[in-house]
Design a protein around this motif. Structure first.
Motif, PDB file in Angstrom:
ATOM      1  N   THR A 176       0.790  -1.230   0.000  1.00 11.64           N
ATOM      2  CA  THR A 176       0.000   0.000   0.000  1.00 11.64           C
ATOM      3  C   THR A 176       0.827   1.289   0.000  1.00 11.64           C
ATOM      4  N   PRO A 177       1.903   1.409   0.798  1.00 11.96           N
ATOM      5  CA  PRO A 177       2.600   2.697   0.867  1.00 11.96           C
ATOM      6  C   PRO A 177       3.116   3.226  -0.472  1.00 11.96           C
ATOM      7  N   PHE A 178       3.495   2.328  -1.387  1.00 10.04           N
ATOM      8  CA  PHE A 178       4.029   2.834  -2.655  1.00 10.04           C
ATOM      9  C   PHE A 178       3.194   2.389  -3.852  1.00 10.04           C
ATOM     10  N   LEU A 179       1.930   2.013  -3.604  1.00 10.25           N
ATOM     11  CA  LEU A 179       1.071   1.568  -4.693  1.00 10.25           C
ATOM     12  C   LEU A 179       0.803   2.694  -5.685  1.00 10.25           C
ATOM     13  N   GLY A 180       0.641   3.917  -5.187  1.00  6.62           N
ATOM     14  CA  GLY A 180       0.425   5.045  -6.089  1.00  6.62           C
ATOM     15  C   GLY A 180       1.624   5.296  -6.978  1.00  6.62           C
ATOM     16  N   ALA A 181       2.815   5.260  -6.394  1.00  4.37           N
ATOM     17  CA  ALA A 181       4.033   5.441  -7.190  1.00  4.37           C
ATOM     18  C   ALA A 181       4.181   4.319  -8.210  1.00  4.37           C
ATOM     19  N   MET A 182       3.838   3.113  -7.815  1.00 10.10           N
ATOM     20  CA  MET A 182       3.922   1.977  -8.722  1.00 10.10           C
ATOM     21  C   MET A 182       2.950   2.136  -9.886  1.00 10.10           C
ATOM     22  N   ALA A 183       1.736   2.587  -9.572  1.00  9.33           N
ATOM     23  CA  ALA A 183       0.740   2.798 -10.629  1.00  9.33           C
ATOM     24  C   ALA A 183       1.208   3.879 -11.604  1.00  9.33           C
ATOM     25  N   GLY A 184       1.747   4.977 -11.075  1.00  6.90           N
ATOM     26  CA  GLY A 184       2.243   6.049 -11.942  1.00  6.90           C
ATOM     27  C   GLY A 184       3.391   5.576 -12.829  1.00  6.90           C
ATOM     28  N   ALA A 185       4.309   4.812 -12.254  1.00 10.37           N
ATOM     29  CA  ALA A 185       5.440   4.302 -13.029  1.00 10.37           C
ATOM     30  C   ALA A 185       4.968   3.335 -14.109  1.00 10.37           C
ATOM     31  N   GLY A 186       3.980   2.500 -13.777  1.00 11.74           N
ATOM     32  CA  GLY A 186       3.465   1.557 -14.766  1.00 11.74           C
ATOM     33  C   GLY A 186       2.783   2.262 -15.923  1.00 11.74           C
ATOM     34  N   ILE A 187       2.007   3.296 -15.620  1.00 13.75           N
ATOM     35  CA  ILE A 187       1.350   4.066 -16.683  1.00 13.75           C
ATOM     36  C   ILE A 187       2.387   4.744 -17.571  1.00 13.75           C
ATOM     37  N   LEU A 188       3.461   5.264 -16.981  1.00 11.24           N
ATOM     38  CA  LEU A 188       4.521   5.899 -17.758  1.00 11.24           C
ATOM     39  C   LEU A 188       5.139   4.912 -18.744  1.00 11.24           C
ATOM     40  N   LYS A 189       5.389   3.684 -18.303  1.00 16.82           N
ATOM     41  CA  LYS A 189       5.935   2.669 -19.207  1.00 16.82           C
ATOM     42  C   LYS A 189       4.943   2.357 -20.327  1.00 16.82           C
ATOM     43  N   GLY A 190       3.654   2.314 -19.988  1.00 16.33           N
ATOM     44  CA  GLY A 190       2.648   2.066 -21.003  1.00 16.33           C
ATOM     45  C   GLY A 190       2.564   3.189 -22.018  1.00 16.33           C
ATOM     46  N   LEU A 191       2.641   4.422 -21.538  1.00 11.18           N
ATOM     47  CA  LEU A 191       2.609   5.570 -22.451  1.00 11.18           C
ATOM     48  C   LEU A 191       3.815   5.571 -23.389  1.00 11.18           C
ATOM     49  N   LEU A 192       4.982   5.185 -22.871  1.00 10.31           N
ATOM     50  CA  LEU A 192       6.170   5.121 -23.725  1.00 10.31           C
ATOM     51  C   LEU A 192       5.997   4.083 -24.826  1.00 10.31           C
TER      52      LEU A 192
END
Length: 604
Positions: A112-128
């Protein structure tokens, strides 16, 4: 409400933590025993946004908050370093948790503590990936490489993040745990593993294994550390403990992980990945139906956390995960159900809640929809389950996959590019619009439709007895109607029952108070007796749990009326509509009986 700021303001104006002897909370107020009450700035506290009033009585300095008292107190306890935080929670004391619940809590607390950061990083990889597919960027460009590093770093060094949060959960040195994880992904060790070279630790072979992006090995290693650290702390004296415990922890755990724990964890990871892949490949449509229909049910019970390491493990081992795209159908179906409620209901509050739920739902936040609308109304939740199952089946049929981990939502679409992407688009569209249509046509019972049409609520008697005006009770917090409008009853028995059909929103450890939210949205506080919190649960038996749905007349609390009175406490029942500002409240003067309404509410 900003609970953290409110807690800080209260703490400051009661004279700081140095002026607090003890503090706890009951159903509505934070109760302080202050060293010097003269140091408290009562006028300032009463004017704080979120504070109803201040009461100084029986040697206690009482700050009345209302239904949010538990959240404010938790923040205050953190800031003041109070030791009685957990014992003053508004939750019912639970029995010792079983192994499954402890495991789920551990996984939840770790991710939970870094789930938001993980979601943001995953979306960034998808956008790339999307930018490359559209020829907006090339994989050799500087912009791509910098952004890819930003998106991939968290996943590449995932064991370090997991070690830090797992160590906090297991109450061991977080920095030692992070150093342990860093050793597993140390560049030299990664190079050795990539070349399949075998190192030897005093003659013991170390199986070449790559731990970047892995989940299970580091969780096992930190769990092992949680047993070793207390032993080392006992061995070494205080003077050298801070140095020698970390020293020997690293010297023991790192090689033990590389030799034993890591390979075992990697083996478990491979088995899990193979099992998920095999089951999905054997029956992808069935997998889609199950996950699409029941994912939100898993969320309600908290067991969805057990899938997170599995999905992340799939990406680490196979390079993709087949479950994440299906979950988007489950999420979008809830948003669709909220749209159906928004289009159908005539209740202004419900329409506003449903409208905002549609927006948050398409971006992956479904809790306000589930707990505020669909689950409360039941039928829309069933409609969403059906639509999610059908949408998930379509996605499964196309065998779509996620190339990176992120929270399922429309924002996650770029991470689904590749095989089965068309199926994802069709599946989530079907889930969203079918849920909206089903909810509009079948999501409202006859009673719900009538209630929505009239905007009326009837609040029945919670107990037999004599009705008296709320203003006449001997507690100024209630008599002043600072908590809200309502009624009081002098009971003739000790059986408190639900005055409305709704959800139990708060169950207090002492048993003297219950919070309810009616199916129409009225927030009701039932408070048994005056100052009965001092009995600390004596003579009270709570018969319901938080989040439990109850119907009119269901038993809530059993209490010993005679013994409470014999101990010198007034047993008067206060029934207050804490959000009465949203209603026109009409009060009956009838003697309380189970077939008479006491309060009739009409939304403003």
């Amino acid at each position: 409400m900003d609970y953290q700021k409110l807690a800080a303001d209260i703490l400051k104006n009661v004279g700081g933590k140095e002026n607090i002897n003890t503090a706890w909370h009951c159903a509505t107020r934070i109760r302080f025993k202050l060293t010097d009450e003269k140091k408290a700035d009562t006028k300032t506290i009463e004017n704080l946004d979120g504070v109803i009033t201040v009461v100084q009585s029986a040697g206690q300095y009482q700050v009345v908050i209302g239904n949010s008292v538990g959240q404010v107190f938790d923040q205050l306890a953190d800031q003041a370093g109070l030791e009685n935080k957990s014992s003053s929670s508004t939750e019912t004391p639970a029995e010792k948790e079983n192994l499954v619940n402890r495991f789920i809590a551990f996984i939840s607390g770790t991710f939970t503590p870094f789930l938001g950061a993980m979601a943001g990083a995953g979306i960034l990889k998808g956008l790339l990936a999307l930018f490359v597919a559209l020829n907006w960027l090339t994989t050799t460009s500087g912009a791509y490489q910098i952004w890819y590093a930003a998106g991939d770093a968290l996943f590449n060094f995932l064991p370090i993040f997991l070690a830090f949060t797992a160590a906090k959960r297991l109450k061991v040195n977080q920095f030692v745990a992070a150093a342990l994880a860093a050793a597993l992904v140390y560049p030299a060790m990664v190079t050795v593993a990539s070349k399949s070279l075998t190192l030897h630790f005093f003659g013991i072979p170390v199986i070449p294994t790559t731990y970047t992006s892995s989940v299970i090995p580091i969780l096992l290693a930190v769990w092992l550390l949680s047993y070793l650290q207390p032993v080392l702390d006992k061995i070494f004296p205080d003077a050298v403990r801070n140095i020698f415990t970390p020293l020997f922890s690293l010297m023991i755990i790192v090689p033990l992980t590389l030799i034993v724990v890591g390979p075992i964890g990697s083996g478990i990871s491979n088995l899990l990945a193979g099992a998920v892949s095999g089951l999905y490949n054997f029956a992808p449509v069935i997998a889609g139906v199950i996950m699409g229909a029941f994912w939100q049910v898993f969320v309600i019970f908290g067991v969805h956390w057990t899938f997170v390491p599995v999905m992340m493990n799939n990406i680490a081992k196979m390079g993709y995960d087949p479950l994440l795209p299906i979950l988007s159908a489950a999420v979008l179906s809830q948003a669709g159900a909220a749209l159906g409620v928004f289009l159908k209901t005539k209740d202004k509050k419900q329409k506003a809640l449903a409208g905002s739920g549609v927006v948050t739902g398409v971006f992956g936040i479904t809790e306000p929809i589930i707990y505020g609308i669909t689950l409360k109304m039941k039928r829309p939740f069933v409609c969403a389950v059906i639509a999610g199952g059908i949408g998930g089946a379509i996605i499964g049929l196309f065998q779509a996959r996620a190339n990176s981990f992120t929270l399922p939502s429309l924002l996650a679409l770029p991470t689904y590019l590749g095989k089965g992407f068309d199926g994802v688009l069709i599946g989530i569209a079907v889930a969203f619009f079918l849920a909206a249509i089903l909810t509009y046509l079948f999501g409202f019972s006859k009673e719900t439709a009538i209630a929505a049409e009239t905007n009326n609520n009837e609040v029945m008697s919670p107990i037999e007895g004599t009705v008296i005006p709320l203003k006449s009770v001997h507690d100024e917090v209630f008599s002043s109607e600072a908590m809200g409008k309502g009624i009081a009853i002098v009971p003739i028995n000790g059986n408190l029952k639900a005055p409305v059909s709704g959800t139990v929103s708060a169950v207090y450890p002492t048993g003297h108070a219950i919070g309810l939210i009616s199916d129409q949205g009225a927030e009701i506080l039932l408070h048994i007796g005056i100052d009965t919190v001092k009995l600390n649960g004596k003579y009270f038996e709570t018969l319901v749990k938080k989040e439990q749905h109850v119907n009119v007349g269901d038993a809530l609390v059993s209490f010993d009326l005679e013994k409470i009175s014999a101990d010198g406490y007034e047993p008067t029942i206060m029934m207050v509509i804490t959000n009465s500002k949203d209603y026109e409240v009409n009060v009956t003067t009838e003697t309380a009986a189970t077939d008479n309404w006491l309060l009739r509410l009409k939304q403003k």
